[in-house]
Design a protein around this motif. Sequence first.
Motif, PDB file in Angstrom:
ATOM      1  N   PHE A  78       0.834  -1.208   0.000  1.00  0.00           N
ATOM      2  CA  PHE A  78       0.000   0.000   0.000  1.00  0.00           C
ATOM      3  C   PHE A  78       0.865   1.252   0.000  1.00  0.00           C
ATOM      4  N   ILE A  79       1.892   1.286   0.821  1.00  0.00           N
ATOM      5  CA  ILE A  79       2.785   2.456   0.874  1.00  0.00           C
ATOM      6  C   ILE A  79       3.460   2.674  -0.472  1.00  0.00           C
ATOM      7  N   HIS A  80       3.907   1.595  -1.090  1.00  0.00           N
ATOM      8  CA  HIS A  80       4.595   1.715  -2.378  1.00  0.00           C
ATOM      9  C   HIS A  80       3.669   2.283  -3.459  1.00  0.00           C
ATOM     10  N   LYS A  81       2.377   1.931  -3.416  1.00  0.00           N
ATOM     11  CA  LYS A  81       1.444   2.371  -4.452  1.00  0.00           C
ATOM     12  C   LYS A  81       0.848   3.736  -4.167  1.00  0.00           C
ATOM     13  N   ARG A  82       0.603   4.054  -2.921  1.00  0.00           N
ATOM     14  CA  ARG A  82      -0.218   5.227  -2.596  1.00  0.00           C
ATOM     15  C   ARG A  82       0.550   6.407  -1.998  1.00  0.00           C
ATOM     16  N   TRP A  83       1.622   6.177  -1.308  1.00  0.00           N
ATOM     17  CA  TRP A  83       2.239   7.260  -0.558  1.00  0.00           C
ATOM     18  C   TRP A  83       3.177   8.127  -1.393  1.00  0.00           C
ATOM     19  N   ASN A  84       3.584   7.643  -2.529  1.00  0.00           N
ATOM     20  CA  ASN A  84       4.421   8.438  -3.435  1.00  0.00           C
ATOM     21  C   ASN A  84       5.691   8.940  -2.737  1.00  0.00           C
ATOM     22  N   LEU A  85       6.420   8.028  -2.119  1.00  0.00           N
ATOM     23  CA  LEU A  85       7.647   8.376  -1.412  1.00  0.00           C
ATOM     24  C   LEU A  85       8.839   8.312  -2.366  1.00  0.00           C
ATOM     25  N   ASP A  86       9.867   9.049  -2.017  1.00  0.00           N
ATOM     26  CA  ASP A  86      11.090   9.035  -2.825  1.00  0.00           C
ATOM     27  C   ASP A  86      11.933   7.794  -2.559  1.00  0.00           C
ATOM     28  N   GLY A  87      11.934   7.313  -1.328  1.00  0.00           N
ATOM     29  CA  GLY A  87      12.723   6.140  -0.974  1.00  0.00           C
ATOM     30  C   GLY A  87      11.839   4.970  -0.588  1.00  0.00           C
ATOM     31  N   ILE A  88      12.480   3.875  -0.276  1.00  0.00           N
ATOM     32  CA  ILE A  88      11.783   2.659   0.153  1.00  0.00           C
ATOM     33  C   ILE A  88      11.907   2.551   1.667  1.00  0.00           C
ATOM     34  N   PRO A  89      10.793   2.717   2.412  1.00  0.00           N
ATOM     35  CA  PRO A  89      10.891   2.656   3.878  1.00  0.00           C
ATOM     36  C   PRO A  89      11.008   1.225   4.378  1.00  0.00           C
ATOM     37  N   VAL A  90      11.487   1.105   5.589  1.00  0.00           N
ATOM     38  CA  VAL A  90      11.574  -0.193   6.263  1.00  0.00           C
ATOM     39  C   VAL A  90      10.379  -0.310   7.203  1.00  0.00           C
ATOM     40  N   VAL A  91       9.545  -1.314   6.977  1.00  0.00           N
ATOM     41  CA  VAL A  91       8.329  -1.524   7.758  1.00  0.00           C
ATOM     42  C   VAL A  91       8.533  -2.735   8.662  1.00  0.00           C
ATOM     43  N   SER A  92       8.288  -2.566   9.939  1.00  0.00           N
ATOM     44  CA  SER A  92       8.481  -3.662  10.897  1.00  0.00           C
ATOM     45  C   SER A  92       7.388  -3.599  11.958  1.00  0.00           C
ATOM     46  N   ASN A  93       7.168  -4.746  12.598  1.00  0.00           N
ATOM     47  CA  ASN A  93       6.155  -4.798  13.653  1.00  0.00           C
ATOM     48  C   ASN A  93       6.755  -4.326  14.982  1.00  0.00           C
ATOM     49  N   MET A  94       5.858  -4.081  15.929  1.00  0.00           N
ATOM     50  CA  MET A  94       6.251  -3.638  17.259  1.00  0.00           C
ATOM     51  C   MET A  94       5.663  -4.598  18.284  1.00  0.00           C
ATOM     52  N   ARG A  95       5.899  -4.295  19.544  1.00  0.00           N
ATOM     53  CA  ARG A  95       5.428  -5.200  20.593  1.00  0.00           C
ATOM     54  C   ARG A  95       3.915  -5.302  20.589  1.00  0.00           C
ATOM     55  N   HIS A  96       3.236  -4.160  20.475  1.00  0.00           N
ATOM     56  CA  HIS A  96       1.781  -4.193  20.404  1.00  0.00           C
ATOM     57  C   HIS A  96       1.376  -4.649  19.004  1.00  0.00           C
ATOM     58  N   PRO A  97       0.468  -5.620  18.891  1.00  0.00           N
ATOM     59  CA  PRO A  97       0.156  -6.188  17.570  1.00  0.00           C
ATOM     60  C   PRO A  97      -0.470  -5.212  16.593  1.00  0.00           C
ATOM     61  N   ARG A  98      -1.029  -4.097  17.072  1.00  0.00           N
ATOM     62  CA  ARG A  98      -1.656  -3.133  16.170  1.00  0.00           C
ATOM     63  C   ARG A  98      -0.703  -2.029  15.730  1.00  0.00           C
ATOM     64  N   ASN A  99       0.485  -1.983  16.252  1.00  0.00           N
ATOM     65  CA  ASN A  99       1.422  -0.911  15.954  1.00  0.00           C
ATOM     66  C   ASN A  99       2.440  -1.354  14.903  1.00  0.00           C
ATOM     67  N   VAL A 100       2.846  -0.399  14.087  1.00  0.00           N
ATOM     68  CA  VAL A 100       3.825  -0.650  13.035  1.00  0.00           C
ATOM     69  C   VAL A 100       4.864   0.463  13.075  1.00  0.00           C
ATOM     70  N   PHE A 101       6.131   0.072  12.960  1.00  0.00           N
ATOM     71  CA  PHE A 101       7.249   1.016  12.950  1.00  0.00           C
ATOM     72  C   PHE A 101       7.727   1.163  11.505  1.00  0.00           C
ATOM     73  N   ILE A 102       7.763   2.412  11.019  1.00  0.00           N
ATOM     74  CA  ILE A 102       8.160   2.685   9.638  1.00  0.00           C
ATOM     75  C   ILE A 102       9.339   3.650   9.654  1.00  0.00           C
ATOM     76  N   ARG A 103      10.439   3.197   9.118  1.00  0.00           N
ATOM     77  CA  ARG A 103      11.673   3.995   9.088  1.00  0.00           C
ATOM     78  C   ARG A 103      11.844   4.586   7.691  1.00  0.00           C
ATOM     79  N   MET A 104      11.702   5.914   7.605  1.00  0.00           N
ATOM     80  CA  MET A 104      11.818   6.618   6.333  1.00  0.00           C
ATOM     81  C   MET A 104      13.286   6.925   6.027  1.00  0.00           C
TER      82      MET A 104
END
Length: 334
Positions: A78-104
């Motif tokens: 979804f990020i690759h198609k919709r967010w129109n970013l210049d770079g490729i972020p790193v997406v990873s999970n967090m301790r809470h199952p609903r949270n996501v960590f995204i490193r731009m």
Amino acid sequence: MAAAANNGGQRPFVDLVSVVPQPLPEMSVAFRLLKSKDGEIFFQFSKEEVQRSAEPFRYSIVLKFLRNRPSLDAIRAFIHKRWNLDGIPVVSNMRHPRNVFIRMVSEEDCMKALSREVNDIDGIPYRPFHWTPDFKEEEEPSIVPMWIVLPGLPPNYYHESFLKILTAPIGRFIRSDNSTRCVTRTDGARICVEMDAAKKPLPYFWIGMPGLGTSRKQEIIYETLPAFYSKCKIQGHNLKTCRAGKKSARSNVWVRQQEPIVEEPTDKINNPVIEDTEVETNKATEENRVLVDPILLVEVLEPEKDQEENLEILDLAKDMNPGSIEGNWIARTD
């Protein structure tokens, strides 16, 4: 290549992330022994050391999904198609199952992600937060991105340098929308700022000395002003709607449990009918008392009257036949 040569042959960390995830760059920290206070073990680092350790994550954000989050692959697609970013972020999970960590990889990509007007992925809404070393998953920071409008702002103030100055009392400038950048809408500037939702929003400010004829009183319109309760540190509600606050307040009150009261069916016992019956019974008793007393008096008086009449008859009979009548009377009375 020149940049790599200037860095001693090492590529910048953002370039490494944009290609493929890489290990963190080495950071040297002087070894230190543990400390103890009241039997509790702790380690202590300087503010400068913490800031240097957070440098690779200064363009990172956290997405807190309001429902069960999509898979990491779905989020990446979804990020690759919709967010129109210049770079490729790193997406990873967090301790809470609903949270996501995204490193731009850049500040511009980070600002794009924070200032998106539609915050959902595959129909699942989320709240974006700028990550800092003080971020805690069990809490939600009060610093949130928010869109504001400066209605009627003259277009000569649409320059980004002016907008950063004008929005400084409100929060940190993130970006303006395309209509403001291209000045295709001159009824007001629309800006995304990162502000503290726990504080009272600023209603207006002045451009020029207040009260002067050449000065301008500029109104501020907040498009989405989320509620925030500083006690439980959760967005979307306040003191009145906080369930945790009400629950904790109730838990401090002890109430003696009462025995349950079992009520009999209403078809067997009907209180109004009983009351009416008692009243009617009392009334009937009073009526009988009024009616019965004269009858008793009559019954008492009538024998006396009969005796008088019998005495009169007896006297007449004696006059007519003294012997026979007296004997018969005596026999009857025995």
